[in-house]
Design an enzyme around this catalytic site. Sequence first.
Site, mmCIF file in Angstrom:
data_model
loop_
_atom_site.group_PDB
_atom_site.id
_atom_site.type_symbol
_atom_site.label_atom_id
_atom_site.label_comp_id
_atom_site.label_asym_id
_atom_site.label_seq_id
_atom_site.Cartn_x
_atom_site.Cartn_y
_atom_site.Cartn_z
ATOM 1 N N THR A 188 0.808 -1.230 0.000
ATOM 2 C CA THR A 188 0.000 0.000 0.000
ATOM 3 C C THR A 188 0.833 1.268 0.000
ATOM 4 O O THR A 188 0.295 2.355 -0.168
ATOM 5 C CB THR A 188 -0.924 0.033 1.231
ATOM 6 N N GLY A 354 -5.953 5.273 -41.619
ATOM 7 C CA GLY A 354 -4.548 5.582 -41.398
ATOM 8 C C GLY A 354 -4.074 6.608 -42.406
ATOM 9 O O GLY A 354 -4.830 7.051 -43.281
ATOM 10 N N CYS A 381 -12.334 4.243 -44.145
ATOM 11 C CA CYS A 381 -11.518 5.402 -44.503
ATOM 12 C C CYS A 381 -10.409 4.985 -45.478
ATOM 13 O O CYS A 381 -10.681 4.712 -46.637
ATOM 14 C CB CYS A 381 -10.963 6.070 -43.251
ATOM 15 N N MET A 384 -11.255 1.961 -47.400
ATOM 16 C CA MET A 384 -12.067 2.131 -48.604
ATOM 17 C C MET A 384 -11.186 2.535 -49.779
ATOM 18 O O MET A 384 -11.329 2.022 -50.901
ATOM 19 C CB MET A 384 -13.142 3.186 -48.385
ATOM 20 N N HIS A 507 -15.833 7.139 -40.478
ATOM 21 C CA HIS A 507 -15.386 6.314 -39.357
ATOM 22 C C HIS A 507 -16.584 5.872 -38.502
ATOM 23 O O HIS A 507 -16.902 6.501 -37.492
ATOM 24 C CB HIS A 507 -14.397 7.095 -38.488
ATOM 25 N N GLU A 509 -16.805 3.537 -36.433
ATOM 26 C CA GLU A 509 -16.425 3.039 -35.105
ATOM 27 C C GLU A 509 -16.621 4.080 -34.009
ATOM 28 O O GLU A 509 -16.715 3.731 -32.829
ATOM 29 C CB GLU A 509 -14.967 2.562 -35.112
#
Length: 540
Positions: A188, A354, A381, A384, A507, A509
Amino acid sequence: MTKHIFVTGGVVSSLGKGLTSASIGLLLERRGLSVRMQKLDPYINVDPGTMSPYQHGEVYVLDDGSETDLDLGHYERFTNSPLTRESNYTTGQIYKKVIDKERRGEYLGRTVQVVPHVTDEIKSMIFNLAGPDVDVVITELGGTIGDIEGLPFLEAIRQVPLDIGRDNCLFIHLTLVPYLKAAREAKTKPTQHSVGQLRQIGIQPDILIVRCEKPIPREHTDKIALFCNVEKQSVIVEVDKEFSIYEVPLSLAEDNLDQLIVNKLRMNAGRLLIEEWQELINRIRNPEHEITIGVVGKYIDHRDAYKSIYESLDHAGFSHLTRVSIKRVEAEELERDGADAHLHGIDGLLIPGGFGMRGIEGKIQAIQYARERGIPFFGICLGMQCAVIEFARNVLGLAEANSTEFEKDTPDPVICMLEEQRTITEKGGTMRLGAQPCILADDSKSAECYETSEISERHRHRYEFNPAYRERFIDAGLSPVGHHAAGTLVEIVEVPEHPWFVAVQFHPEFKSKPDRPHPLFAGFVQAALNKAGHKTEALV
């Protein structure tokens, strides 16, 4: 009056302050409270947009186009708190505001100092989120107690109780209790030292959340409470989760953290409604199927570089009672070894976003492998753009087709920067950032997933599908099925004859939640399940 909760961390970094802050936000929302969330980062960069994914992880983009810290992804996945550019500030942004004010003469010639000018600017960023419709503002401080760059932020939050009253503020400190195998016990002392540093600054934490690998005995938490000047019931042990990060809110609720907060801040709150979240955890713990998705990228060694991608795949799996196993493939290794060496046996392929040339040829090889073998493919992105290049080379016969990002003088620039973008000088220069509307073709797989023809998704890119090649792609079997609502920009392409070949310029996500998976991720996982021979329908 709006209450303020400040979450700090000590001992080591990467303890999960963002996840803990998001979990606290979820618990308070499910008690009927209105929550706003914020991350203050001590680094001098003006924003994460140009920072290396290896150091900082993914750049999380908001609807308003703000490029922010990845912890804001946790905030959106766990809560309904509206996030804007006011939800993430860095030292660089704060100092820039102070310097701009000094240049405009707003300080009337006074000496500009860290205290009070920088700390006042930080406090104004915190108070900006408060309002009559906001019950609680949760502010997470990045970094670790003891970091020199974090001192102005700590000084600022120390002052907040002086401005609005101690009863309106709550300090939560997250620390580590390490287990030493040689001593066969948890220690601790690091937590005591961390809290000691906070108290030297003038901040007495109200609640301690101690992270540990395994449960620690009551005598340890009593010792922490005594030496850190915290009530015994306010020391909460947070053990590493076996199944999922989405278990964290439940374990915090079991330790009555939400009630502690409500009591200490003297708020009127309803009963905790957590049953639906418990059902979600039950689905996570008891999957009926398993599939393997190959993710080919250039930042594979850093898991946080694709954080939202991995989470979104998990979300889609939850809705199908499916465990999604990720096969992470470095694009350059695939380029060297061949696609079959790395992708054999996968049920689906995903190529994430990216920037830059490195790894592009490996991604293109992976897409060709999936397209020719009928493996479900999802491109995002840059994914594609690579799909368009691959199709142009191997189906249209344009052997030198490329993006002008990678080859400026390519004879067939199927991906390029359009003329209308070259005139843009603000909001990231030529970068398209933030939420933008898209119209879907009625007969597309995408429209089937969304169950609507009008959507809005977040962007972060610069180059586009070249409309000069549109008809040639359509004739060869690659269909642009999604277009920007205000023009001809292509947002989605599909191969209708393929079991699932969908690639998007945006995007998705960034808009997925564990209890509300993104429609395209859900559709992709369903296609992968079909390939694997599993018959299932989404529960969400």
